[in-house]
Design a protein around this motif. Structure first.
Motif, PDB file in Angstrom:
ATOM      1  N   GLN A   1     -36.430  27.836 -31.109  1.00  0.00           N
ATOM      2  CA  GLN A   1     -37.524  27.066 -30.548  1.00  0.00           C
ATOM      3  C   GLN A   1     -37.169  25.583 -30.534  1.00  0.00           C
ATOM      4  O   GLN A   1     -36.563  25.079 -31.478  1.00  0.00           O
TER       5      GLN A   1
ATOM      6  N   GLY B   1     -42.261  24.062 -29.709  1.00  0.00           N
ATOM      7  CA  GLY B   1     -42.245  25.470 -29.326  1.00  0.00           C
ATOM      8  C   GLY B   1     -41.673  25.693 -27.931  1.00  0.00           C
ATOM      9  O   GLY B   1     -41.722  24.812 -27.071  1.00  0.00           O
ATOM     10  N   THR B   2     -41.117  26.871 -27.742  1.00  0.00           N
ATOM     11  CA  THR B   2     -40.523  27.261 -26.465  1.00  0.00           C
ATOM     12  C   THR B   2     -41.004  28.654 -26.114  1.00  0.00           C
ATOM     13  O   THR B   2     -40.941  29.564 -26.937  1.00  0.00           O
ATOM     14  N   ASP B   3     -41.494  28.818 -24.902  1.00  0.00           N
ATOM     15  CA  ASP B   3     -41.945  30.113 -24.403  1.00  0.00           C
ATOM     16  C   ASP B   3     -40.781  30.747 -23.647  1.00  0.00           C
ATOM     17  O   ASP B   3     -40.295  30.180 -22.671  1.00  0.00           O
TER      18      ASP B   3
ATOM     19  N   GLN C   1     -41.304  36.002 -25.815  1.00  0.00           N
ATOM     20  CA  GLN C   1     -42.720  36.260 -25.588  1.00  0.00           C
ATOM     21  C   GLN C   1     -42.945  37.213 -24.419  1.00  0.00           C
ATOM     22  O   GLN C   1     -43.916  37.953 -24.413  1.00  0.00           O
TER      23      GLN C   1
END
Length: 175
Positions: free
Chosen positions: A86, A90-92, A117
Protein backbone atom coordinates in the motif's frame (compact mmCIF):
# COMPACT_ATOMS: atom_id res chain seq x y z
CA UNK A 1 6.77 14.08 -8.96
CA UNK A 2 3.05 14.13 -8.07
CA UNK A 3 3.47 12.72 -4.57
CA UNK A 4 5.86 15.56 -3.65
CA UNK A 5 3.05 17.97 -4.61
CA UNK A 6 0.52 16.00 -2.53
CA UNK A 7 -1.30 14.68 -5.60
CA UNK A 8 -2.38 11.05 -5.86
CA UNK A 9 -1.94 9.06 -9.05
CA UNK A 10 -3.71 6.08 -10.60
CA UNK A 11 -1.67 3.44 -12.43
CA UNK A 12 -2.70 1.00 -15.16
CA UNK A 13 -0.06 -1.60 -15.98
CA UNK A 14 0.15 -4.56 -18.35
CA UNK A 15 2.19 -7.72 -17.78
CA UNK A 16 5.60 -6.98 -16.24
CA UNK A 17 4.56 -3.34 -15.80
CA UNK A 18 2.40 -4.54 -12.91
CA UNK A 19 5.48 -6.03 -11.23
CA UNK A 20 7.26 -2.70 -11.68
CA UNK A 21 4.40 -0.97 -9.85
CA UNK A 22 4.60 -3.63 -7.12
CA UNK A 23 8.36 -3.02 -6.86
CA UNK A 24 7.85 0.73 -6.43
CA UNK A 25 5.30 0.20 -3.67
CA UNK A 26 7.40 -2.54 -2.02
CA UNK A 27 10.49 -0.31 -1.98
CA UNK A 28 8.43 2.52 -0.49
CA UNK A 29 6.75 0.26 2.10
CA UNK A 30 10.09 -1.23 3.14
CA UNK A 31 11.51 2.26 3.73
CA UNK A 32 14.27 1.71 1.19
CA UNK A 33 16.25 5.00 1.09
CA UNK A 34 16.52 4.81 -2.72
CA UNK A 35 12.72 5.12 -3.01
CA UNK A 36 10.70 8.28 -2.37
CA UNK A 37 9.80 9.03 1.24
CA UNK A 38 6.24 9.83 0.14
CA UNK A 39 4.28 7.85 -2.43
CA UNK A 40 0.60 8.55 -3.19
CA UNK A 41 -0.82 5.83 -5.44
CA UNK A 42 -4.59 5.70 -4.98
CA UNK A 43 -5.52 3.00 -7.52
CA UNK A 44 -3.62 0.31 -9.42
CA UNK A 45 -5.11 -1.84 -12.18
CA UNK A 46 -3.00 -4.65 -13.58
CA UNK A 47 -3.81 -6.51 -16.79
CA UNK A 48 -2.20 -9.92 -17.31
CA UNK A 49 0.49 -9.31 -14.69
CA UNK A 50 2.27 -12.47 -13.46
CA UNK A 51 1.61 -11.86 -9.77
CA UNK A 52 2.36 -15.51 -9.08
CA UNK A 53 4.19 -16.79 -12.18
CA UNK A 54 4.33 -16.58 -15.97
CA UNK A 55 4.18 -19.78 -18.01
CA UNK A 56 6.12 -18.16 -20.84
CA UNK A 57 9.12 -17.78 -18.54
CA UNK A 58 9.68 -21.53 -18.82
CA UNK A 59 10.80 -21.05 -22.43
CA UNK A 60 13.94 -19.10 -21.53
CA UNK A 61 15.08 -20.27 -18.10
CA UNK A 62 18.73 -19.51 -18.89
CA UNK A 63 17.77 -15.81 -18.64
CA UNK A 64 17.53 -14.26 -15.14
CA UNK A 65 14.45 -12.19 -16.01
CA UNK A 66 12.65 -15.33 -17.22
CA UNK A 67 13.63 -17.14 -14.04
CA UNK A 68 12.14 -14.31 -12.00
CA UNK A 69 8.88 -14.57 -13.96
CA UNK A 70 8.65 -18.36 -13.83
CA UNK A 71 9.79 -19.33 -10.32
CA UNK A 72 7.40 -17.95 -7.69
CA UNK A 73 10.05 -18.23 -4.94
CA UNK A 74 12.89 -16.45 -6.76
CA UNK A 75 14.75 -13.53 -5.11
CA UNK A 76 12.77 -10.73 -6.79
CA UNK A 77 9.40 -12.25 -5.84
CA UNK A 78 10.58 -12.83 -2.25
CA UNK A 79 11.62 -9.17 -2.11
CA UNK A 80 8.19 -8.10 -3.40
CA UNK A 81 6.56 -10.07 -0.60
CA UNK A 82 3.47 -12.26 -0.70
CA UNK A 83 0.97 -9.39 -0.62
CA UNK A 84 0.33 -6.24 -2.60
CA UNK A 85 1.79 -3.22 -0.83
CA UNK A 86 0.00 0.00 0.00
CA UNK A 87 1.12 3.55 -0.69
CA UNK A 88 0.62 6.33 1.84
CA UNK A 89 -3.13 6.72 2.36
CA UNK A 90 -3.86 3.26 0.92
CA UNK A 91 -4.01 1.76 -2.56
CA UNK A 92 -7.01 0.10 -4.18
CA UNK A 93 -5.86 -2.86 -6.33
CA UNK A 94 -7.79 -4.37 -9.25
CA UNK A 95 -6.25 -7.41 -10.97
CA UNK A 96 -7.57 -8.36 -14.42
CA UNK A 97 -6.68 -11.63 -16.15
CA UNK A 98 -7.99 -14.05 -18.76
CA UNK A 99 -8.39 -17.81 -18.98
CA UNK A 100 -7.35 -17.49 -22.66
CA UNK A 101 -3.99 -15.90 -21.74
CA UNK A 102 -1.30 -18.52 -22.36
CA UNK A 103 1.49 -16.33 -20.95
CA UNK A 104 -0.06 -15.70 -17.52
CA UNK A 105 -2.88 -17.93 -16.30
CA UNK A 106 -5.99 -16.32 -14.84
CA UNK A 107 -5.10 -17.64 -11.38
CA UNK A 108 -1.58 -16.16 -11.57
CA UNK A 109 -2.77 -12.86 -13.06
CA UNK A 110 -5.62 -12.37 -10.56
CA UNK A 111 -4.77 -14.55 -7.55
CA UNK A 112 -7.07 -14.59 -4.54
CA UNK A 113 -4.30 -14.55 -1.92
CA UNK A 114 -2.31 -11.34 -2.52
CA UNK A 115 -4.67 -8.81 -0.96
CA UNK A 116 -6.29 -7.22 -4.01
CA UNK A 117 -9.66 -5.58 -3.42
CA UNK A 118 -11.04 -6.48 -6.87
CA UNK A 119 -10.42 -9.44 -9.17
CA UNK A 120 -11.69 -9.90 -12.74
CA UNK A 121 -11.10 -13.12 -14.68
CA UNK A 122 -12.32 -13.34 -18.26
CA UNK A 123 -13.72 -16.67 -19.42
CA UNK A 124 -11.79 -18.73 -21.93
CA UNK A 125 -14.82 -18.20 -24.21
CA UNK A 126 -13.97 -14.48 -24.22
CA UNK A 127 -10.88 -15.45 -26.22
CA UNK A 128 -8.84 -12.55 -24.81
CA UNK A 129 -5.14 -13.37 -25.04
CA UNK A 130 -2.26 -11.64 -23.23
CA UNK A 131 -1.88 -8.73 -25.66
CA UNK A 132 -5.64 -8.24 -26.03
CA UNK A 133 -5.96 -7.47 -22.32
CA UNK A 134 -4.17 -4.17 -23.01
CA UNK A 135 -5.84 -3.31 -26.32
CA UNK A 136 -9.52 -4.36 -26.27
CA UNK A 137 -11.79 -1.51 -25.22
CA UNK A 138 -15.16 -2.35 -26.76
CA UNK A 139 -17.51 -5.31 -26.84
CA UNK A 140 -18.93 -7.59 -24.17
CA UNK A 141 -17.22 -10.63 -22.70
CA UNK A 142 -18.09 -13.35 -20.18
CA UNK A 143 -16.22 -12.92 -16.92
CA UNK A 144 -16.15 -13.69 -13.22
CA UNK A 145 -15.39 -11.09 -10.55
CA UNK A 146 -15.08 -10.71 -6.81
CA UNK A 147 -14.80 -7.67 -4.58
CA UNK A 148 -13.10 -7.51 -1.19
CA UNK A 149 -12.87 -11.29 -0.86
CA UNK A 150 -16.61 -11.82 -1.29
CA UNK A 151 -18.40 -14.43 -3.34
CA UNK A 152 -17.58 -14.70 -7.03
CA UNK A 153 -20.14 -13.23 -9.41
CA UNK A 154 -20.52 -13.86 -13.13
CA UNK A 155 -21.44 -11.68 -16.07
CA UNK A 156 -22.19 -13.04 -19.53
CA UNK A 157 -21.95 -9.51 -20.94
CA UNK A 158 -19.10 -8.00 -18.97
CA UNK A 159 -17.10 -4.96 -20.00
CA UNK A 160 -14.03 -5.14 -22.27
CA UNK A 161 -10.69 -5.16 -20.39
CA UNK A 162 -9.86 -1.48 -20.91
CA UNK A 163 -13.42 -0.48 -19.98
CA UNK A 164 -13.11 -2.64 -16.84
CA UNK A 165 -9.80 -0.89 -16.06
CA UNK A 166 -11.43 2.52 -16.48
CA UNK A 167 -14.35 1.49 -14.28
CA UNK A 168 -11.91 0.29 -11.62
CA UNK A 169 -10.17 3.66 -11.58
CA UNK A 170 -13.28 5.80 -11.50
CA UNK A 171 -15.65 3.66 -9.45
CA UNK A 172 -13.32 1.78 -7.07
CA UNK A 173 -15.25 2.85 -3.99
CA UNK A 174 -18.62 1.80 -5.49
CA UNK A 175 -17.75 -1.78 -6.53
Amino acid sequence: MYSVKGQTVDVVAHSMGGLIVRAALAGYAQGDPTWPKKLLVEDVVTLGTPHKAAWLGALCLSNLQCQEMYYPNHAFRRWLGPNLQQAQGGTDWTLISSNADFSVSAGNGAPTDVGAQHLVRYSERANLDHAMLRTVRTGVYPLRYTNNGGAWGSLTRGAAPLRAAMNALYWHNRW
